[in-house]
Design an enzyme around this catalytic site. Structure first.
Site, PDB file in Angstrom:
ATOM      1  N   CYS A  65     -44.801 -30.633  30.882  1.00 24.28           N
ATOM      2  CA  CYS A  65     -45.735 -31.692  31.091  1.00 24.28           C
ATOM      3  C   CYS A  65     -46.715 -30.903  31.845  1.00 24.28           C
ATOM      4  CB  CYS A  65     -45.279 -32.797  31.615  1.00 24.28           C
ATOM      5  SG  CYS A  65     -44.644 -32.691  33.275  1.00 24.28           S
TER       6      CYS A  65
HETATM    7  C1  RB5 Z   1     -50.395 -35.997  32.992  1.00 19.79           C
HETATM    8  O1  RB5 Z   1     -51.618 -35.985  33.558  1.00 19.79           O
HETATM    9  C2  RB5 Z   1     -49.372 -35.453  34.325  1.00 19.79           C
HETATM   10  O2  RB5 Z   1     -49.311 -36.460  35.251  1.00 19.79           O
HETATM   11  C3  RB5 Z   1     -48.226 -34.836  33.554  1.00 19.79           C
HETATM   12  O3  RB5 Z   1     -48.530 -34.228  32.325  1.00 19.79           O
HETATM   13  C4  RB5 Z   1     -47.296 -34.400  34.379  1.00 19.79           C
HETATM   14  O4  RB5 Z   1     -47.972 -33.033  35.132  1.00 19.79           O
HETATM   15  C5  RB5 Z   1     -46.388 -35.166  35.336  1.00 19.79           C
HETATM   16  O5  RB5 Z   1     -45.706 -34.387  36.007  1.00 19.79           O
END
Ligand code: RB5
Length: 151
Positions: A65
């Protein structure tokens, strides 16, 4: 090795890079989404990757993420999942050798593609040591899971 990989929109581009790289290394990598860069929710991919491990369709998982945080928080809610963010190669191999980590979490906004490749390769090349002290500690981790899991 059979690997399941998943990413939200934050990790979508890095996922494509790692997919190609890991397949070139000879790994069988299942892409469990996201399949485009539209905003999406990291718990959905954590669920998909965790289920692939729980069902025995993959031996290891990789989740990406933006920061790696959401992916690791979500993945660790699933039984038998030992997920951690590793943004260095030492943690990537020691996390497997000592802690039997089975899901590597990466933050695509933190690490660049070349470091991410090194980290993923190191993680996949590592094996759990089986040392008694580590087995004892893992047993304690499993007991925490059992204690709090409602069946
Ligand atoms: C999405 O914007 C972001 O919050 C996600 O990709 C991640 O970093 C969450 O921990």
């Amino acid at each position: 090795m059979d690997i399941a990989i998943g990413a939200d929109h934050g990790g979508f581009q890095l996922k494509a890079i790692l997919l190609e790289y890991l397949r070139k290394l000879g790994h069988a990598v299942q892409d469990l989404g996201a399949l485009d860069s539209e905003p999406s929710d990291y718990p959905d991919y954590a669920r998909a990757v965790a289920n692939a491990l729980i069902d025995g369709r993959a031996e290891r998982g990789i989740l990406i993420c933006g920061s790696g945080v959401g992916a690791s928080v979500a993945a660790n809610k699933f039984p038998g999942i030992r997920a951690a963010i590793c943004h260095d190669t030492f943690s990537a191999h020691q996390g497997v050798e000592d802690d039997d980590m089975n899901v590597l979490c990466l933050g695509a906004r933190i690490v660049g593609p070349e470091l991410a490749k090194d980290i993923a390769r190191t993680y996949l090349a590592a094996a759990f040591s089986g040392a008694e002290r580590h087995k004892r500690r893992l047993e304690k981790v499993k007991n925490i899971e059992k204690e709090f899991m409602k069946v």
